[in-house]
Design a protein around this motif. Sequence first.
Motif, PDB file in Angstrom:
ATOM      1  N   ASN A  78      10.345  -5.040  16.081  1.00 61.01           N
ATOM      2  CA  ASN A  78      10.153  -6.533  16.334  1.00 61.01           C
ATOM      3  C   ASN A  78      11.295  -7.451  15.737  1.00 61.01           C
ATOM      4  O   ASN A  78      10.976  -8.220  14.902  1.00 61.01           O
ATOM      5  CB  ASN A  78       8.787  -6.890  15.913  1.00 61.01           C
ATOM      6  CG  ASN A  78       8.426  -8.151  16.347  1.00 61.01           C
ATOM      7  OD1 ASN A  78       8.618  -8.392  17.486  1.00 61.01           O
ATOM      8  ND2 ASN A  78       7.615  -8.815  15.663  1.00 61.01           N
ATOM      9  N   ASN A  79      12.563  -7.204  16.243  1.00 65.25           N
ATOM     10  CA  ASN A  79      13.747  -8.224  15.909  1.00 65.25           C
ATOM     11  C   ASN A  79      13.836  -9.527  16.765  1.00 65.25           C
ATOM     12  O   ASN A  79      13.193  -9.434  17.745  1.00 65.25           O
ATOM     13  CB  ASN A  79      15.065  -7.367  15.486  1.00 65.25           C
ATOM     14  CG  ASN A  79      15.601  -6.791  16.719  1.00 65.25           C
ATOM     15  OD1 ASN A  79      15.380  -7.317  17.787  1.00 65.25           O
ATOM     16  ND2 ASN A  79      16.322  -5.630  16.877  1.00 65.25           N
ATOM     17  N   CYS A  80      14.817 -10.059  16.352  1.00 65.46           N
ATOM     18  CA  CYS A  80      15.202 -11.423  17.306  1.00 65.46           C
ATOM     19  C   CYS A  80      15.568 -11.011  18.598  1.00 65.46           C
ATOM     20  O   CYS A  80      15.257 -11.633  19.832  1.00 65.46           O
ATOM     21  CB  CYS A  80      16.127 -12.202  16.805  1.00 65.46           C
ATOM     22  SG  CYS A  80      17.609 -11.219  16.474  1.00 65.46           S
ATOM     23  N   GLU A  81      16.051  -9.823  19.098  1.00 67.64           N
ATOM     24  CA  GLU A  81      16.491  -9.371  20.483  1.00 67.64           C
ATOM     25  C   GLU A  81      15.114  -8.951  21.238  1.00 67.64           C
ATOM     26  O   GLU A  81      15.078  -9.194  22.167  1.00 67.64           O
ATOM     27  CB  GLU A  81      17.228  -8.097  20.434  1.00 67.64           C
ATOM     28  CG  GLU A  81      17.936  -8.017  21.656  1.00 67.64           C
ATOM     29  CD  GLU A  81      18.926  -6.767  21.891  1.00 67.64           C
ATOM     30  OE1 GLU A  81      19.411  -6.631  22.986  1.00 67.64           O
ATOM     31  OE2 GLU A  81      19.359  -6.017  21.030  1.00 67.64           O
ATOM     32  N   HIS A  82      14.155  -8.209  20.488  1.00 61.70           N
ATOM     33  CA  HIS A  82      12.889  -8.084  20.976  1.00 61.70           C
ATOM     34  C   HIS A  82      12.214  -9.344  21.582  1.00 61.70           C
ATOM     35  O   HIS A  82      11.695  -9.253  22.544  1.00 61.70           O
ATOM     36  CB  HIS A  82      11.988  -7.271  19.890  1.00 61.70           C
ATOM     37  CG  HIS A  82      12.410  -5.809  19.705  1.00 61.70           C
ATOM     38  ND1 HIS A  82      13.066  -5.414  18.635  1.00 61.70           N
ATOM     39  CD2 HIS A  82      12.366  -4.761  20.343  1.00 61.70           C
ATOM     40  CE1 HIS A  82      13.366  -4.040  18.561  1.00 61.70           C
ATOM     41  NE2 HIS A  82      12.784  -3.720  19.686  1.00 61.70           N
TER      42      HIS A  82
ATOM     43  N   CYS B 140      13.831 -10.877  24.776  1.00 59.41           N
ATOM     44  CA  CYS B 140      13.533 -10.268  25.904  1.00 59.41           C
ATOM     45  C   CYS B 140      12.226 -10.454  26.184  1.00 59.41           C
ATOM     46  O   CYS B 140      11.887 -10.733  27.303  1.00 59.41           O
ATOM     47  CB  CYS B 140      13.927  -8.828  25.594  1.00 59.41           C
ATOM     48  SG  CYS B 140      13.837  -7.862  26.999  1.00 59.41           S
TER      49      CYS B 140
ATOM     50  N   LYS C  98       9.008  -6.293  25.114  1.00 55.75           N
ATOM     51  CA  LYS C  98       9.558  -6.198  23.664  1.00 55.75           C
ATOM     52  C   LYS C  98      10.961  -5.065  23.833  1.00 55.75           C
ATOM     53  O   LYS C  98      10.462  -3.899  24.010  1.00 55.75           O
ATOM     54  CB  LYS C  98       8.717  -5.853  22.592  1.00 55.75           C
ATOM     55  CG  LYS C  98       7.987  -7.147  22.335  1.00 55.75           C
ATOM     56  CD  LYS C  98       7.227  -7.045  21.131  1.00 55.75           C
ATOM     57  CE  LYS C  98       6.532  -8.191  20.739  1.00 55.75           C
ATOM     58  NZ  LYS C  98       6.050  -8.134  19.449  1.00 55.75           N
ATOM     59  N   ARG C  99      11.975  -5.564  24.017  1.00 56.51           N
ATOM     60  CA  ARG C  99      13.442  -4.377  23.999  1.00 56.51           C
ATOM     61  C   ARG C  99      14.460  -4.966  23.286  1.00 56.51           C
ATOM     62  O   ARG C  99      14.601  -6.091  23.415  1.00 56.51           O
ATOM     63  CB  ARG C  99      13.432  -4.243  25.435  1.00 56.51           C
ATOM     64  CG  ARG C  99      14.250  -3.173  25.792  1.00 56.51           C
ATOM     65  CD  ARG C  99      14.693  -3.223  27.515  1.00 56.51           C
ATOM     66  NE  ARG C  99      15.767  -2.106  27.852  1.00 56.51           N
ATOM     67  CZ  ARG C  99      15.397  -0.794  28.230  1.00 56.51           C
ATOM     68  NH1 ARG C  99      14.128  -0.589  28.397  1.00 56.51           N
ATOM     69  NH2 ARG C  99      16.395  -0.204  28.528  1.00 56.51           N
ATOM     70  N   SER C 100      15.069  -3.953  22.755  1.00 54.50           N
ATOM     71  CA  SER C 100      16.214  -4.181  22.026  1.00 54.50           C
ATOM     72  C   SER C 100      17.596  -3.137  22.377  1.00 54.50           C
ATOM     73  O   SER C 100      17.405  -2.142  21.951  1.00 54.50           O
ATOM     74  CB  SER C 100      16.280  -4.326  20.291  1.00 54.50           C
ATOM     75  OG  SER C 100      17.489  -4.438  20.217  1.00 54.50           O
ATOM     76  N   GLU C 101      18.232  -3.326  23.227  1.00 58.44           N
ATOM     77  CA  GLU C 101      19.477  -2.690  23.685  1.00 58.44           C
ATOM     78  C   GLU C 101      20.107  -2.396  22.551  1.00 58.44           C
ATOM     79  O   GLU C 101      20.687  -1.060  22.243  1.00 58.44           O
ATOM     80  CB  GLU C 101      20.333  -3.320  24.570  1.00 58.44           C
ATOM     81  CG  GLU C 101      19.746  -3.374  26.044  1.00 58.44           C
ATOM     82  CD  GLU C 101      19.218  -1.878  26.516  1.00 58.44           C
ATOM     83  OE1 GLU C 101      19.774  -1.136  26.361  1.00 58.44           O
ATOM     84  OE2 GLU C 101      18.162  -2.156  26.996  1.00 58.44           O
ATOM     85  N   GLN C 102      20.232  -3.207  21.312  1.00 61.85           N
ATOM     86  CA  GLN C 102      21.121  -2.729  20.356  1.00 61.85           C
ATOM     87  C   GLN C 102      20.323  -1.570  19.452  1.00 61.85           C
ATOM     88  O   GLN C 102      21.015  -0.594  19.107  1.00 61.85           O
ATOM     89  CB  GLN C 102      21.331  -3.952  19.267  1.00 61.85           C
ATOM     90  CG  GLN C 102      21.959  -5.108  19.816  1.00 61.85           C
ATOM     91  CD  GLN C 102      22.224  -6.221  18.869  1.00 61.85           C
ATOM     92  OE1 GLN C 102      21.901  -6.025  17.832  1.00 61.85           O
ATOM     93  NE2 GLN C 102      22.713  -7.169  19.518  1.00 61.85           N
ATOM     94  N   VAL C 103      19.202  -1.626  19.305  1.00 65.64           N
ATOM     95  CA  VAL C 103      18.228  -0.459  18.767  1.00 65.64           C
ATOM     96  C   VAL C 103      18.128   0.554  19.655  1.00 65.64           C
ATOM     97  O   VAL C 103      18.473   1.837  18.883  1.00 65.64           O
ATOM     98  CB  VAL C 103      16.690  -1.172  18.386  1.00 65.64           C
ATOM     99  CG1 VAL C 103      15.884  -0.071  17.869  1.00 65.64           C
ATOM    100  CG2 VAL C 103      16.950  -2.240  17.254  1.00 65.64           C
TER     101      VAL C 103
END
Length: 130
Positions: A51-55, A58, A65-70
């Motif tokens: 649950n970061n800022c990219e999540h 998105c 809730k998705r983070s390509e970096q993760v």
Amino acid sequence: MEQTTLENFLGGRDQFTVVNYPSNKVLYTNQQIVERAYRCLGEDHYNLVFNNCEHFACWCVTGEKRSEQVRNVMLHSSTAVLSYYALQKYGLLTTTSAPIATTVMTSTGTSVLTHAAAGGQLELALQQLL
């Protein structure tokens, strides 16, 4: 989650990147995206992996809730573990003291944190994942 100015958010940096989502991924109007973000003000559930800022960004735009970096980190980590396992299994690596800690992305999009020491325990951890 808190509201701030762009200047404070950038922390003295003068450049930033705007992420443009493909139109088939955008589920909400600009107004709805802003409303979704405002509804989260005050939340305190930050998690670097889940649950970061990219999540958050998105989710506001696409509902997912998705983070390509993760995901990229998880992909590279799981590749390293499997490579290490294969090298050890076929006798190309004999070191038994190097610990491994990594996160593996499953086919359903969930992640599993694995931590195993080389030499038997790594094989057991991978068998449990597969």
